[in-house]
Design an enzyme around this catalytic site. Sequence first.
Site, PDB file in Angstrom:
ATOM      1  CG  ASP A  57       2.793 -20.511  12.348  1.00  0.00           C
ATOM      2  OD1 ASP A  57       3.355 -20.469  13.455  1.00  0.00           O
ATOM      3  OD2 ASP A  57       3.210 -21.205  11.399  1.00  0.00           O
ATOM      4  CB  SER A  64       2.308  -3.107   5.615  1.00  0.00           C
ATOM      5  OG  SER A  64       1.204  -2.866   6.439  1.00  0.00           O
ATOM      6  CG  HIS A  79      -0.227   0.053   2.530  1.00  0.00           C
ATOM      7  ND1 HIS A  79       0.408   1.175   3.033  1.00  0.00           N
ATOM      8  CD2 HIS A  79      -0.027  -0.912   3.457  1.00  0.00           C
ATOM      9  CE1 HIS A  79       0.952   0.909   4.199  1.00  0.00           C
ATOM     10  NE2 HIS A  79       0.710  -0.358   4.483  1.00  0.00           N
TER      11      HIS A  79
END
Length: 425
Positions: free
Chosen positions: A374, A389, A247
Amino acid sequence: MSGKRRFIRFFAALFWSGLVAAGGLSCFFVYRAVPDRLNVVVDQEENFHFSLPVKVSLHSESKEVLLNNGSNIPSDEIHLQLNEPFSLYSENEGTYRLNLKLFGVLNLKEIEVAVSDTKYAIPCGVPIGIYMKSDGLMVIGTGEVTTTAGDTVEPADGVLKSGDYIEAINGIPAFDKRDMIDAVNDAGSRPLTLNVRRDGEEMKVEMTPVQTADGDYKLGLWIRDDTQGIGTMTYLCTNGDFGALGHGISDSDTGLLVQSSGGDVYDTEIMGIDKGTFGKPGVMSGVIYYGSQSRLGSIEANTNEGIFGVVNDKLRNRIKSDAVPVGYRQDVKKGAAYIRSSVSGEVKDYRIEIQKVDYSTARKSKDMIIKVTDPELLALTGGIVQGMSGSPIIQDGKLIGAVTHVFIQDSTRGYGIFIENMLEH
Protein backbone atom coordinates in the site's frame (compact mmCIF):
# COMPACT_ATOMS: atom_id res chain seq x y z
CA MET A 1 38.77 -62.01 -1.97
CA SER A 2 38.68 -60.74 1.61
CA GLY A 3 39.27 -57.23 0.31
CA LYS A 4 36.30 -57.56 -2.04
CA ARG A 5 34.09 -58.79 0.83
CA ARG A 6 35.17 -55.85 2.98
CA PHE A 7 34.36 -53.52 0.09
CA ILE A 8 30.89 -55.06 -0.28
CA ARG A 9 30.27 -54.93 3.49
CA PHE A 10 31.31 -51.28 3.58
CA PHE A 11 28.92 -50.27 0.84
CA ALA A 12 26.14 -52.41 2.30
CA ALA A 13 26.59 -50.68 5.67
CA LEU A 14 26.67 -47.34 3.89
CA PHE A 15 23.46 -48.19 2.00
CA TRP A 16 21.55 -49.29 5.10
CA SER A 17 22.81 -46.33 7.12
CA GLY A 18 21.63 -43.98 4.37
CA LEU A 19 18.29 -45.77 4.23
CA VAL A 20 17.79 -45.44 7.99
CA ALA A 21 18.83 -41.77 7.91
CA ALA A 22 16.48 -41.08 5.00
CA GLY A 23 13.65 -42.80 6.85
CA GLY A 24 14.35 -40.80 9.99
CA LEU A 25 14.47 -37.54 8.07
CA SER A 26 11.25 -38.43 6.27
CA CYS A 27 9.50 -39.11 9.58
CA PHE A 28 10.77 -35.84 11.05
CA PHE A 29 9.80 -33.81 7.98
CA VAL A 30 6.30 -35.26 7.76
CA TYR A 31 5.75 -34.94 11.51
CA ARG A 32 6.64 -31.24 11.41
CA ALA A 33 4.92 -30.44 8.10
CA VAL A 34 1.49 -31.84 8.95
CA PRO A 35 -0.38 -29.88 11.66
CA ASP A 36 -1.32 -31.48 14.97
CA ARG A 37 -4.75 -29.85 14.74
CA LEU A 38 -7.15 -29.10 11.89
CA ASN A 39 -10.16 -26.82 12.25
CA VAL A 40 -13.31 -27.56 10.28
CA VAL A 41 -16.58 -25.63 10.09
CA VAL A 42 -19.57 -27.90 10.72
CA ASP A 43 -21.58 -28.92 7.65
CA GLN A 44 -18.99 -27.36 5.34
CA GLU A 45 -16.45 -29.26 3.25
CA GLU A 46 -12.93 -28.03 4.02
CA ASN A 47 -10.10 -28.59 1.52
CA PHE A 48 -6.48 -29.27 2.47
CA HIS A 49 -3.27 -29.85 0.54
CA PHE A 50 0.07 -30.82 2.07
CA SER A 51 2.75 -31.40 -0.55
CA LEU A 52 5.06 -34.10 0.82
CA PRO A 53 7.88 -36.01 -0.86
CA VAL A 54 6.99 -39.42 0.63
CA LYS A 55 3.87 -41.54 0.86
CA VAL A 56 1.73 -40.88 3.89
CA SER A 57 -1.89 -41.67 4.58
CA LEU A 58 -4.74 -40.57 6.77
CA HIS A 59 -7.23 -42.88 8.37
CA SER A 60 -10.45 -41.81 10.08
CA GLU A 61 -11.61 -44.06 12.89
CA SER A 62 -14.74 -41.97 13.37
CA LYS A 63 -17.74 -42.05 11.07
CA GLU A 64 -18.40 -38.45 12.13
CA VAL A 65 -15.53 -37.18 9.97
CA LEU A 66 -15.66 -38.00 6.25
CA LEU A 67 -12.46 -38.04 4.20
CA ASN A 68 -12.53 -37.59 0.46
CA ASN A 69 -10.08 -37.37 -2.42
CA GLY A 70 -12.34 -38.41 -5.26
CA SER A 71 -12.27 -42.05 -4.20
CA ASN A 72 -15.34 -44.23 -3.66
CA ILE A 73 -13.72 -46.09 -0.76
CA PRO A 74 -15.96 -45.98 2.36
CA SER A 75 -15.04 -43.14 4.70
CA ASP A 76 -14.19 -45.39 7.65
CA GLU A 77 -11.58 -47.23 5.58
CA ILE A 78 -10.14 -44.49 3.40
CA HIS A 79 -6.44 -43.80 3.22
CA LEU A 80 -5.43 -40.59 1.51
CA GLN A 81 -2.15 -39.73 -0.11
CA LEU A 82 -1.22 -36.29 1.20
CA ASN A 83 0.69 -35.29 -1.91
CA GLU A 84 -2.76 -34.73 -3.40
CA PRO A 85 -5.62 -32.46 -2.22
CA PHE A 86 -8.19 -33.93 0.10
CA SER A 87 -11.19 -32.71 2.06
CA LEU A 88 -12.79 -33.18 5.48
CA TYR A 89 -16.48 -32.96 6.24
CA SER A 90 -18.58 -33.39 9.37
CA GLU A 91 -22.21 -32.75 10.17
CA ASN A 92 -21.58 -32.76 13.90
CA GLU A 93 -19.61 -30.45 16.17
CA GLY A 94 -16.97 -31.98 18.40
CA THR A 95 -13.36 -33.13 18.50
CA TYR A 96 -12.25 -36.15 16.50
CA ARG A 97 -9.03 -37.97 15.63
CA LEU A 98 -7.24 -38.93 12.44
CA ASN A 99 -4.30 -41.32 12.26
CA LEU A 100 -1.30 -40.32 10.16
CA LYS A 101 0.84 -43.17 8.80
CA LEU A 102 4.10 -43.17 6.88
CA PHE A 103 3.97 -45.48 3.83
CA GLY A 104 0.56 -46.56 5.12
CA VAL A 105 2.24 -48.65 7.84
CA LEU A 106 4.19 -46.68 10.43
CA ASN A 107 2.04 -44.66 12.87
CA LEU A 108 3.50 -41.15 13.04
CA LYS A 109 0.94 -39.11 14.99
CA GLU A 110 -2.67 -38.46 15.77
CA ILE A 111 -4.25 -35.34 14.31
CA GLU A 112 -7.02 -33.60 16.21
CA VAL A 113 -9.94 -32.42 14.10
CA ALA A 114 -11.95 -29.67 15.79
CA VAL A 115 -15.39 -29.27 14.23
CA SER A 116 -17.28 -26.13 15.25
CA ASP A 117 -19.78 -23.61 13.96
CA THR A 118 -18.51 -20.55 12.07
CA LYS A 119 -16.63 -18.28 14.44
CA TYR A 120 -16.70 -14.51 14.27
CA ALA A 121 -14.35 -11.87 15.68
CA ILE A 122 -13.87 -8.12 15.33
CA PRO A 123 -10.53 -7.17 13.68
CA CYS A 124 -9.31 -4.22 15.78
CA GLY A 125 -5.94 -2.80 14.74
CA VAL A 126 -5.92 -0.22 17.56
CA PRO A 127 -2.77 0.57 19.59
CA ILE A 128 -2.74 -0.31 23.28
CA GLY A 129 -0.41 0.43 26.16
CA ILE A 130 0.68 -2.71 27.98
CA TYR A 131 1.68 -3.11 31.61
CA MET A 132 2.40 -6.63 32.83
CA LYS A 133 3.65 -7.99 36.14
CA SER A 134 6.02 -10.94 36.15
CA ASP A 135 5.07 -13.99 38.20
CA GLY A 136 7.78 -13.48 40.81
CA LEU A 137 11.02 -11.54 40.50
CA MET A 138 12.64 -12.45 37.19
CA VAL A 139 16.41 -12.87 37.36
CA ILE A 140 17.93 -11.02 34.40
CA GLY A 141 21.50 -11.92 35.26
CA THR A 142 24.18 -11.95 37.92
CA GLY A 143 26.94 -9.43 38.50
CA GLU A 144 30.07 -8.67 40.46
CA VAL A 145 30.16 -6.53 43.61
CA THR A 146 33.11 -4.99 45.43
CA THR A 147 33.37 -5.83 49.14
CA THR A 148 34.43 -3.50 51.94
CA ALA A 149 37.84 -5.17 51.75
CA GLY A 150 38.14 -4.20 48.09
CA ASP A 151 37.70 -7.74 46.76
CA THR A 152 35.53 -8.40 43.68
CA VAL A 153 33.06 -11.28 44.13
CA GLU A 154 29.98 -12.60 42.34
CA PRO A 155 27.82 -14.12 45.10
CA ALA A 156 25.02 -15.35 42.78
CA ASP A 157 27.30 -17.03 40.25
CA GLY A 158 26.42 -20.73 39.99
CA VAL A 159 23.47 -20.25 42.34
CA LEU A 160 20.94 -18.37 40.21
CA LYS A 161 20.78 -17.79 36.46
CA SER A 162 18.87 -15.76 33.87
CA GLY A 163 15.26 -16.87 33.65
CA ASP A 164 14.91 -17.93 37.29
CA TYR A 165 11.96 -16.50 39.22
CA ILE A 166 12.28 -15.65 42.92
CA GLU A 167 8.85 -16.32 44.46
CA ALA A 168 9.58 -15.75 48.15
CA ILE A 169 12.33 -14.57 50.50
CA ASN A 170 12.54 -16.28 53.90
CA GLY A 171 9.04 -17.60 53.28
CA ILE A 172 7.54 -14.16 52.53
CA PRO A 173 6.15 -13.73 48.97
CA ALA A 174 8.15 -11.35 46.76
CA PHE A 175 6.06 -9.19 44.43
CA ASP A 176 8.39 -6.37 43.39
CA LYS A 177 12.00 -5.21 43.56
CA ARG A 178 11.33 -3.26 46.75
CA ASP A 179 10.62 -6.57 48.54
CA MET A 180 14.07 -7.82 47.58
CA ILE A 181 15.85 -4.59 48.56
CA ASP A 182 14.15 -4.49 51.96
CA ALA A 183 14.81 -8.18 52.68
CA VAL A 184 18.51 -7.90 51.82
CA ASN A 185 18.98 -4.77 53.93
CA ASP A 186 17.13 -6.33 56.88
CA ALA A 187 19.23 -9.52 56.68
CA GLY A 188 22.57 -7.75 56.62
CA SER A 189 25.25 -10.44 56.68
CA ARG A 190 22.78 -13.19 57.67
CA PRO A 191 21.84 -15.82 55.04
CA LEU A 192 18.56 -15.61 53.10
CA THR A 193 16.46 -18.52 51.87
CA LEU A 194 15.01 -17.91 48.40
CA ASN A 195 12.13 -19.88 46.93
CA VAL A 196 13.03 -20.13 43.24
CA ARG A 197 11.14 -21.42 40.18
CA ARG A 198 13.38 -22.71 37.40
CA ASP A 199 11.95 -24.26 34.22
CA GLY A 200 8.73 -24.98 36.08
CA GLU A 201 10.48 -26.72 38.97
CA GLU A 202 10.45 -25.37 42.55
CA MET A 203 13.63 -25.24 44.61
CA LYS A 204 15.18 -23.42 47.56
CA VAL A 205 18.59 -21.78 47.57
CA GLU A 206 20.50 -20.03 50.32
CA MET A 207 22.46 -16.84 49.72
CA THR A 208 24.30 -14.49 52.04
CA PRO A 209 24.32 -10.78 51.20
CA VAL A 210 27.71 -9.16 50.72
CA GLN A 211 28.48 -5.77 52.23
CA THR A 212 29.82 -3.52 49.51
CA ALA A 213 32.26 -0.64 49.62
CA ASP A 214 29.42 1.90 49.93
CA GLY A 215 28.07 0.12 53.03
CA ASP A 216 25.02 -1.46 51.36
CA TYR A 217 24.31 -5.19 51.29
CA LYS A 218 23.83 -6.86 47.90
CA LEU A 219 23.34 -10.29 46.30
CA GLY A 220 24.80 -9.37 42.93
CA LEU A 221 21.49 -9.89 41.10
CA TRP A 222 19.79 -8.02 38.31
CA ILE A 223 16.04 -8.53 38.61
CA ARG A 224 12.88 -7.26 36.88
CA ASP A 225 9.32 -7.30 38.17
CA ASP A 226 7.31 -5.75 35.33
CA THR A 227 7.20 -5.08 31.58
CA GLN A 228 5.57 -2.29 29.61
CA GLY A 229 5.29 -1.16 26.01
CA ILE A 230 3.03 -0.43 23.05
CA GLY A 231 1.42 -3.02 20.79
CA THR A 232 -1.66 -3.58 18.66
CA MET A 233 -4.89 -5.32 19.61
CA THR A 234 -5.69 -8.00 17.03
CA TYR A 235 -9.26 -9.07 17.69
CA LEU A 236 -12.17 -8.71 20.05
CA CYS A 237 -14.76 -11.42 20.62
CA THR A 238 -18.40 -10.68 21.37
CA ASN A 239 -17.89 -11.76 24.99
CA GLY A 240 -15.12 -9.18 25.49
CA ASP A 241 -12.14 -11.54 25.16
CA PHE A 242 -9.23 -10.09 23.22
CA GLY A 243 -5.98 -11.21 21.64
CA ALA A 244 -3.04 -8.95 20.80
CA LEU A 245 0.53 -8.90 19.43
CA GLY A 246 0.56 -12.35 17.80
CA HIS A 247 3.74 -13.19 19.73
CA GLY A 248 4.64 -13.31 23.39
CA ILE A 249 6.25 -10.55 25.41
CA SER A 250 9.86 -11.54 26.05
CA ASP A 251 12.37 -9.94 28.36
CA SER A 252 14.50 -7.42 26.48
CA ASP A 253 17.74 -8.63 28.08
CA THR A 254 17.33 -12.41 28.22
CA GLY A 255 14.97 -12.92 25.26
CA LEU A 256 12.94 -15.33 27.41
CA LEU A 257 9.15 -15.29 27.49
CA VAL A 258 8.02 -13.39 30.59
CA GLN A 259 6.02 -15.58 32.96
CA SER A 260 3.23 -13.24 33.96
CA SER A 261 0.89 -12.99 36.92
CA GLY A 262 -1.37 -10.64 34.94
CA GLY A 263 -1.52 -7.03 33.93
CA ASP A 264 -3.57 -4.33 32.26
CA VAL A 265 -3.98 -2.56 28.92
CA TYR A 266 -4.30 1.22 28.76
CA ASP A 267 -5.01 4.10 26.44
CA THR A 268 -2.05 5.14 24.36
CA GLU A 269 -1.35 7.91 21.89
CA ILE A 270 1.07 7.50 18.98
CA MET A 271 3.32 10.55 18.92
CA GLY A 272 5.59 9.70 16.00
CA ILE A 273 6.92 7.01 13.68
CA ASP A 274 10.55 6.36 12.87
CA LYS A 275 10.71 4.61 9.50
CA GLY A 276 12.70 1.43 9.19
CA THR A 277 15.98 1.40 7.28
CA PHE A 278 18.19 -1.45 6.06
CA GLY A 279 19.34 -3.35 9.14
CA LYS A 280 17.28 -1.25 11.55
CA PRO A 281 13.54 -1.76 12.17
CA GLY A 282 11.31 1.29 12.46
CA VAL A 283 9.34 1.99 15.61
CA MET A 284 6.16 3.69 16.76
CA SER A 285 6.76 6.03 19.69
CA GLY A 286 3.92 7.02 21.95
CA VAL A 287 2.64 7.83 25.41
CA ILE A 288 0.83 5.35 27.63
CA TYR A 289 -1.77 6.92 29.90
CA TYR A 290 -1.75 4.92 33.10
CA GLY A 291 -4.55 5.30 35.61
CA SER A 292 -7.99 3.93 36.33
CA GLN A 293 -9.70 6.27 33.86
CA SER A 294 -7.41 5.13 31.04
CA ARG A 295 -7.57 1.41 31.77
CA LEU A 296 -9.03 -0.61 28.86
CA GLY A 297 -8.95 -4.15 30.25
CA SER A 298 -6.94 -6.87 31.94
CA ILE A 299 -4.21 -9.21 30.70
CA GLU A 300 -4.72 -12.81 31.78
CA ALA A 301 -2.05 -14.68 29.81
CA ASN A 302 1.26 -14.07 28.04
CA THR A 303 1.98 -16.88 25.57
CA ASN A 304 4.14 -17.52 22.52
CA GLU A 305 1.09 -16.67 20.38
CA GLY A 306 0.33 -13.32 22.00
CA ILE A 307 -1.24 -11.73 25.07
CA PHE A 308 -4.84 -12.47 25.96
CA GLY A 309 -7.41 -11.04 28.33
CA VAL A 310 -10.72 -9.22 28.69
CA VAL A 311 -11.54 -5.62 27.75
CA ASN A 312 -13.86 -3.29 29.67
CA ASP A 313 -16.87 -1.33 28.39
CA LYS A 314 -14.68 1.69 27.65
CA LEU A 315 -12.89 -0.13 24.84
CA ARG A 316 -15.89 -2.21 23.72
CA ASN A 317 -17.85 0.97 23.08
CA ARG A 318 -14.93 2.50 21.18
CA ILE A 319 -14.52 -0.35 18.65
CA LYS A 320 -16.91 0.38 15.78
CA SER A 321 -15.80 -2.35 13.35
CA ASP A 322 -18.11 -5.24 12.53
CA ALA A 323 -17.35 -8.86 13.33
CA VAL A 324 -16.17 -10.98 10.38
CA PRO A 325 -15.84 -14.75 9.93
CA VAL A 326 -12.64 -16.38 11.16
CA GLY A 327 -10.56 -18.02 8.42
CA TYR A 328 -8.53 -21.12 9.23
CA ARG A 329 -5.16 -22.12 7.78
CA GLN A 330 -6.76 -23.88 4.81
CA ASP A 331 -8.46 -20.59 3.88
CA VAL A 332 -5.16 -18.68 3.67
CA LYS A 333 -3.58 -18.39 0.24
CA LYS A 334 -0.84 -16.45 -1.48
CA GLY A 335 -1.99 -13.17 -2.97
CA ALA A 336 -3.73 -9.95 -2.02
CA ALA A 337 -4.86 -9.25 1.55
CA TYR A 338 -5.15 -6.32 3.99
CA ILE A 339 -3.80 -5.35 7.38
CA ARG A 340 -5.80 -3.11 9.68
CA SER A 341 -3.88 -0.46 11.60
CA SER A 342 -4.29 2.88 13.37
CA VAL A 343 -0.78 4.18 12.67
CA SER A 344 -2.26 7.24 10.90
CA GLY A 345 -4.47 8.10 13.87
CA GLU A 346 -7.54 6.40 12.44
CA VAL A 347 -8.38 2.77 11.73
CA LYS A 348 -7.61 1.92 8.10
CA ASP A 349 -7.09 -1.16 5.95
CA TYR A 350 -3.83 -1.24 3.96
CA ARG A 351 -3.01 -3.53 1.05
CA ILE A 352 -0.43 -6.28 1.47
CA GLU A 353 0.61 -9.38 -0.42
CA ILE A 354 0.88 -12.80 1.22
CA GLN A 355 4.01 -14.23 -0.38
CA LYS A 356 4.40 -17.55 1.42
CA VAL A 357 2.21 -19.76 3.62
CA ASP A 358 3.54 -22.46 5.96
CA TYR A 359 0.63 -24.76 6.77
CA SER A 360 2.58 -26.77 9.35
CA THR A 361 2.62 -26.10 13.08
CA ALA A 362 6.40 -25.83 13.36
CA ARG A 363 6.63 -22.02 13.70
CA LYS A 364 3.43 -20.69 15.17
CA SER A 365 4.26 -17.00 15.02
CA LYS A 366 5.79 -17.20 11.53
CA ASP A 367 3.09 -18.92 9.50
CA MET A 368 3.09 -16.39 6.66
CA ILE A 369 5.49 -14.06 4.91
CA ILE A 370 3.79 -10.79 3.99
CA LYS A 371 4.82 -7.71 2.03
CA VAL A 372 3.32 -4.23 2.39
CA THR A 373 2.27 -2.90 -1.01
CA ASP A 374 0.00 0.00 0.00
CA PRO A 375 1.60 3.32 -1.09
CA GLU A 376 0.01 5.25 1.79
CA LEU A 377 1.36 2.92 4.47
CA LEU A 378 4.79 2.78 2.80
CA ALA A 379 4.93 6.58 2.80
CA LEU A 380 3.86 6.72 6.45
CA THR A 381 5.94 3.95 8.01
CA GLY A 382 8.16 2.45 5.33
CA GLY A 383 6.34 -0.86 5.86
CA ILE A 384 6.15 -2.71 9.17
CA VAL A 385 7.46 -1.03 12.33
CA GLN A 386 7.73 -2.11 15.94
CA GLY A 387 4.40 -1.53 17.63
CA MET A 388 2.42 -2.86 14.65
CA SER A 389 2.72 -6.42 15.97
CA GLY A 390 -0.82 -7.71 16.30
CA SER A 391 -2.26 -5.77 13.36
CA PRO A 392 -4.99 -8.07 12.00
CA ILE A 393 -4.66 -9.62 8.53
CA ILE A 394 -7.86 -9.89 6.49
CA GLN A 395 -8.28 -11.88 3.29
CA ASP A 396 -11.48 -12.52 1.31
CA GLY A 397 -13.51 -10.91 4.08
CA LYS A 398 -12.16 -13.25 6.77
CA LEU A 399 -9.85 -12.59 9.71
CA ILE A 400 -6.96 -14.96 9.00
CA GLY A 401 -4.02 -13.76 11.07
CA ALA A 402 -1.91 -11.00 12.56
CA VAL A 403 1.42 -9.30 11.87
CA THR A 404 4.16 -10.56 14.20
CA HIS A 405 7.66 -9.58 13.02
CA VAL A 406 9.44 -7.33 10.54
CA PHE A 407 12.42 -8.38 8.43
CA ILE A 408 15.50 -6.52 9.62
CA GLN A 409 16.89 -6.13 6.09
CA ASP A 410 13.56 -5.21 4.46
CA SER A 411 10.99 -3.26 6.46
CA THR A 412 8.32 -3.81 3.78
CA ARG A 413 8.25 -7.53 4.59
CA GLY A 414 7.58 -9.53 7.72
CA TYR A 415 5.89 -12.53 9.29
CA GLY A 416 2.31 -13.24 10.29
CA ILE A 417 0.59 -15.80 12.49
CA PHE A 418 -2.57 -17.78 11.67
CA ILE A 419 -5.47 -16.41 13.69
CA GLU A 420 -6.48 -19.95 14.68
CA ASN A 421 -3.23 -20.25 16.65
CA MET A 422 -4.23 -17.17 18.64
CA LEU A 423 -7.83 -18.25 19.13
CA GLU A 424 -6.71 -21.49 20.77
CA HIS A 425 -6.13 -19.35 23.84
